[in-house]
Design a protein around this motif. Structure first.
Motif, short mmCIF file in Angstrom:
data_model
loop_
_atom_site.label_atom_id
_atom_site.label_comp_id
_atom_site.label_asym_id
_atom_site.label_seq_id
_atom_site.Cartn_x
_atom_site.Cartn_y
_atom_site.Cartn_z
N ALA A 378 -14.63 -8.57 -5.66
CA ALA A 378 -15.49 -8.31 -4.51
C ALA A 378 -16.95 -8.46 -4.94
O ALA A 378 -17.33 -8.02 -6.02
N ALA A 379 -17.76 -9.08 -4.08
CA ALA A 379 -19.14 -9.38 -4.46
C ALA A 379 -20.16 -8.43 -3.84
O ALA A 379 -21.29 -8.35 -4.34
N ALA A 381 -21.55 -4.72 -1.91
CA ALA A 381 -21.45 -3.26 -1.99
C ALA A 381 -20.56 -2.68 -0.90
O ALA A 381 -19.92 -1.64 -1.10
N ASP A 382 -20.49 -3.35 0.26
CA ASP A 382 -19.66 -2.85 1.35
C ASP A 382 -18.23 -3.41 1.30
O ASP A 382 -17.42 -3.12 2.17
N TYR A 383 -17.96 -4.27 0.32
CA TYR A 383 -16.64 -4.86 0.08
C TYR A 383 -16.18 -5.85 1.15
O TYR A 383 -15.03 -6.28 1.14
N TRP A 384 -17.06 -6.26 2.04
CA TRP A 384 -16.69 -7.26 3.04
C TRP A 384 -17.03 -8.65 2.52
O TRP A 384 -18.06 -8.86 1.89
N TRP A 385 -16.15 -9.60 2.84
CA TRP A 385 -16.29 -10.98 2.35
C TRP A 385 -17.36 -11.72 3.13
O TRP A 385 -17.50 -11.54 4.34
N LYS A 386 -18.10 -12.57 2.43
CA LYS A 386 -19.04 -13.49 3.05
C LYS A 386 -18.80 -14.88 2.46
O LYS A 386 -18.36 -14.99 1.30
N PRO A 387 -19.08 -15.95 3.22
CA PRO A 387 -18.89 -17.29 2.68
C PRO A 387 -19.60 -17.45 1.34
O PRO A 387 -20.74 -17.03 1.16
N GLU A 398 -10.38 -7.87 6.21
CA GLU A 398 -10.21 -6.60 5.52
C GLU A 398 -11.16 -6.48 4.34
O GLU A 398 -11.62 -7.49 3.80
N GLU A 399 -11.42 -5.26 3.91
CA GLU A 399 -12.26 -5.04 2.75
C GLU A 399 -11.63 -5.68 1.52
O GLU A 399 -10.42 -5.60 1.30
N GLN A 400 -12.48 -6.29 0.71
CA GLN A 400 -12.01 -6.98 -0.49
C GLN A 400 -11.66 -5.95 -1.56
O GLN A 400 -12.52 -5.27 -2.10
N GLY A 401 -10.38 -5.84 -1.85
CA GLY A 401 -9.90 -4.83 -2.77
C GLY A 401 -8.96 -3.84 -2.11
O GLY A 401 -8.41 -2.96 -2.77
#
Length: 428
Positions: A378-379, A381-387, A398-401
């Motif tokens: 995950a990149a 802080a909020d664990y949501w994916w972005k391109p 979904e949250e990454q992780g």
């Protein structure tokens, strides 16, 4: 033989080299074939030669999965470009009839590498959920309706009811069949082998988690859904006589809790085996914030769900695969640093039922856990994916992780290997 352009063409594969159904089990190369598998939806994305592709990572992921006994991958074959924020981008289909050859060649690369490792793949050709565009994007294209994002609306009942309109849209169904044909009849640009002759494809799958509608699906909606499953599966078989076809259903949870509907949708000769998924947290059986207080209830319901579907498979005389299940990390946390004691305990419960009943000869053909995160991280802080971020097992909705198994989750990896070895040791 030597073809017109001087390419050496391989002899056609023997039927026994493909995965087939033998009574209520899979067979391959004359032996029983049990799946110890992972969901690896982004495998074709990593295979792309440019853009989002990471071929070096892909090879590492395949090697790591192979090393712990994983012999089957469940992979997204098709995605649709959309404006929805919780969907993956880029997409294989940019607009009706406009396909991204770079991404499709990435799927070719994945299949070429899978073959080198003698693994098999289930390729799904659509998605009931929005995270790859899916059916709601088809309706946006052909009906002019908004592509609904339940991550935004938080209204899943309306989302499911409207998305089921996909089955009734003649224009959407016509385009969907064109997309199916473009993949099923594709010739791999790496190997020169038609997909229809690739023995490392286990099955084509209609969609990820197709549903007849929402929890209050009407008899009419159910009838439309049953007809759709039969006719699309039959269409795929008309294009490809070698491979199995499956629905991608979650089981009762994806059938408005209607066992008769689940049986009716899978009774057709065009569906070769059954599928089901298990999500105790998503279905409110388990509360990650109160694991001690909700564990017994979650496991009791999970055991019942696992076993009852094996009994339904017996009724139809077909194999069944548990092709999705998962639980989050301790805490609960999305951080890769969080432990996985509760998830490992859950996995062991699931694996024990699958392997024990398979060893008894019951029609359970194996599992695919959700999902392989591997070397992805995950990149944000909020664990949501972005391109531009790593792909992991958790799709952008979904949250990454949330449910990913990473390459640093040593206890989980050892557990998967233990039960993969047990399944692979079953003889028929």
């Amino acid at each position: 033989m030597i073809g017109a352009v001087g390419i050496v063409e391989a002899a056609p594969a023997a039927k026994s080299d493909f995965v087939t159904v033998k009574n209520t089990h899979f067979a391959r190369k004359g032996q029983a074939y049990y799946i110890a598998g992972a969901n690896f939806w982004y495998g074709g994305y990593l295979g792309a030669a440019s853009g989002v592709g990471e071929r070096a990572r892909l090879l590492k992921e395949l090697d790591n999965m192979k090393a712990i006994g994983i012999n089957n991958l469940r992979v997204l074959a098709v995605s649709e470009k959309t404006e929805m924020k919780s969907a993956v981008s880029p997409a294989t289909t940019n607009a009706p009839g406009q396909y991204d050859e770079n991404l499709l060649a990435g799927l070719d690369f994945l299949m070429a590498e899978v073959a080198k490792r003698d693994m098999t793949v289930v390729l799904y050709l659509n998605n009931f959920w929005q995270w790859s565009g899916g059916m709601t994007q088809y309706l946006n294209w052909f009906e002019g309706t908004p592509a609904l994002d339940p991550n935004v609306t938080k209204d899943y009942e309306t989302y499911m009811q409207k998305t089921a309109g996909f089955y009734r849209s003649a224009a959407a169904q016509a385009e969907y069949r064109k997309v199916i044909a473009s993949i099923v009849k594709r010739v791999n640009t790496i190997t020169g082998k038609p997909y229809s002759e690739d023995t490392h494809i286990l099955s084509w799958q209609l969609a990820n988690e197709p549903r007849p509608g929402n929890s209050k699906a009407t008899p009419e909606e159910k009838a439309v859904y049953v007809k759709w499953v039969d006719e699309v599966a039959g269409y795929i078989h008309s294009l490809d006589k070698n491979h199995l076809v499956s629905s991608g259903s979650e089981g009762l949870a994806g059938s408005a809790q209607d066992a008769q509907l689940y049986l009716d949708a899978h009774r057709t000769k065009n569906i070769d085996y059954l599928t089901y998924h298990l999500w105790p947290k998503n279905w409110s059986w388990f509360d990650s914030n109160n694991p001690g207080g909700t564990w017994d209830n979650a496991i009791s319901k999970s055991r019942d769900y696992l076993n009852s579907h094996i009994e339904l498979a017996k009724k139809l005389g077909k194999p069944i695969v548990l092709e999705e299940f998962g639980l989050d990390r301790d805490g609960p946390s999305f951080s890769i640093k969080a432990t996985t004691k509760i998830r490992d305990r859950f996995y062991r419960e699931v694996f024990e039922i699958v392997s024990t009943r398979a060893a008894k000869g019951d029609p359970i053909a194996g599992f695919n856990f959700w999902a392989w995160g591997g070397a992805g991280r995950a990149a944000n802080a909020d664990y949501w994916w972005k391109p531009g971020n790593d792909f992991v097992g958790d799709p952008p909705q979904e949250e990454q992780g949330l449910y990913s198994v990473f390459d640093s989750d040593v206890t989980s990896l050892l557990l998967i290997k233990e039960y993969a070895d047990r399944l692979h040791g079953i003889k028929r």
